[in-house]
Write a protein that holds these residues in place. Structure first.
Motif, PDB file in Angstrom:
ATOM      1  N   ASN A   1       0.832  -1.202   0.000  1.00  0.00           N
ATOM      2  CA  ASN A   1       0.000   0.000   0.000  1.00  0.00           C
ATOM      3  C   ASN A   1       0.872   1.259   0.000  1.00  0.00           C
ATOM      4  OD1 ASN A   1      -2.322  -1.592   0.142  1.00  0.00           O
ATOM      5  ND2 ASN A   1      -2.259  -1.629   2.376  1.00  0.00           N
ATOM      6  N   ASN A   2       0.219   2.383  -0.258  1.00  0.00           N
ATOM      7  CA  ASN A   2       0.867   3.704  -0.207  1.00  0.00           C
ATOM      8  C   ASN A   2       2.066   3.803  -1.145  1.00  0.00           C
ATOM      9  OD1 ASN A   2      -0.964   4.399   1.879  1.00  0.00           O
ATOM     10  ND2 ASN A   2       0.398   3.489   3.411  1.00  0.00           N
ATOM     11  N   LYS A   3       1.959   3.160  -2.312  1.00  0.00           N
ATOM     12  CA  LYS A   3       2.987   3.255  -3.337  1.00  0.00           C
ATOM     13  C   LYS A   3       2.444   4.032  -4.528  1.00  0.00           C
ATOM     14  CE  LYS A   3       6.145   0.848  -1.228  1.00  0.00           C
ATOM     15  NZ  LYS A   3       7.433   1.454  -0.834  1.00  0.00           N
ATOM     16  N   ALA A   4       3.343   4.613  -5.304  1.00  0.00           N
ATOM     17  CA  ALA A   4       2.930   5.386  -6.466  1.00  0.00           C
ATOM     18  C   ALA A   4       2.260   4.485  -7.498  1.00  0.00           C
ATOM     19  CB  ALA A   4       4.140   6.082  -7.083  1.00  0.00           C
TER      20      ALA A   4
ATOM     21  N   ALA B   1      -4.271   2.328  -7.940  1.00  0.00           N
ATOM     22  CA  ALA B   1      -3.457   2.073  -6.753  1.00  0.00           C
ATOM     23  C   ALA B   1      -3.633   0.635  -6.291  1.00  0.00           C
ATOM     24  CB  ALA B   1      -3.843   3.037  -5.635  1.00  0.00           C
ATOM     25  N   ALA B   2      -2.636   0.133  -5.588  1.00  0.00           N
ATOM     26  CA  ALA B   2      -2.694  -1.243  -5.090  1.00  0.00           C
ATOM     27  C   ALA B   2      -3.827  -1.422  -4.097  1.00  0.00           C
ATOM     28  CB  ALA B   2      -1.353  -1.612  -4.444  1.00  0.00           C
ATOM     29  N   LYS B   3      -4.122  -0.370  -3.344  1.00  0.00           N
ATOM     30  CA  LYS B   3      -5.198  -0.449  -2.359  1.00  0.00           C
ATOM     31  C   LYS B   3      -6.553  -0.682  -3.035  1.00  0.00           C
ATOM     32  CE  LYS B   3      -6.100   1.829   2.024  1.00  0.00           C
ATOM     33  NZ  LYS B   3      -5.855   3.060   2.821  1.00  0.00           N
ATOM     34  N   MET B   4      -6.740  -0.069  -4.211  1.00  0.00           N
ATOM     35  CA  MET B   4      -8.008  -0.239  -4.938  1.00  0.00           C
ATOM     36  C   MET B   4      -8.156  -1.680  -5.438  1.00  0.00           C
ATOM     37  SD  MET B   4      -7.920   3.317  -7.097  1.00  0.00           S
ATOM     38  CE  MET B   4      -9.393   2.885  -7.997  1.00  0.00           C
TER      39      MET B   4
END
Length: 200
Positions: free
Chosen positions: A169-172, A179-182
């Motif tokens: 998470n919290n990566k560009a 985003a990876a979180k999505m």
């Protein structure tokens, strides 16, 4: 007997420089202590104390070296004026020799000691050449002749799910702006869609 053996076993500490004294050792130890105190707890006040101790240590070492050098020059000049040749040339010899590395005394095959660095290198080279020299292999490993390229198989659903869970998470984001979180919040539906895309 044990105490005497411990005294003999202790290695004598050599002085760092001919001008090094107890005051230099104390300021360096104070600087080290200030560094240890700051490294345990990153406190701005302790950092300021460390900077001050380092500055004081540098100043003390610089002035001690300068003072000792001036005393040495005065002594050389005094010996020159008094025609004290042994002491005069002795001071110059000590300054010109400088650092001298530790010498190795290694015995060759004849049992004689070799002192020069060139002879010592030759002995080491011959020793490791004989040590690492091995016999040629009795049997050679036969390599397979099957060089047919196989097409890579698409990943399974479990492998896709494992790859999604390993995303940080919290990566560009990439060029797609996702985003990876999505992707992680997409759940099973996102995993199924990605697996179907990779299998097409």
């Amino acid at each position: 007997m044990v105490k005497q053996a411990e005294l003999w076993g202790k290695e004598e500490q050599k002085q760092k420089h001919w001008w090094w004294n107890k005051e230099c050792e104390e300021v360096v130890e104070t600087c080290r202590k200030a560094w240890r105190d700051w490294s345990r707890k990153k406190d701005p006040e302790k950092l300021e104390v460390f900077f001050g101790a380092r500055k004081e240590a540098a100043r003390t070492i610089r002035w001690t070296r300068r003072e000792k050098m001036e005393q040495e020059l005065e002594e050389i000049e005094t010996n020159f004026r008094k025609n004290n040749s042994p002491h005069f040339f002795g001071k110059f010899k000590k300054s010109l020799i400088g650092y001298k590395g530790r010498e190795l005394f290694i015995r060759d095959k004849k049992g004689e000691l070799d002192v020069s660095a060139k002879e010592n290198c030759q002995i080491f080279a011959e020793h490791f050449h004989n040590l690492l020299k091995c016999k040629p292999p009795e049997e050679e490993l036969e390599l397979g002749t099957d060089t047919e390229e196989r097409e890579p198989r698409p990943p399974t659903r479990e492998e896709v799910a494992h790859a999604i869970s390993d995303l940080k998470n919290n990566k560009a984001t990439g060029e797609d702006g996702i985003a990876a979180k999505m992707i992680k919040r997409g759940g099973n539906k996102a995993t199924d869609n990605m697996t179907n895309e990779l299998h097409q």
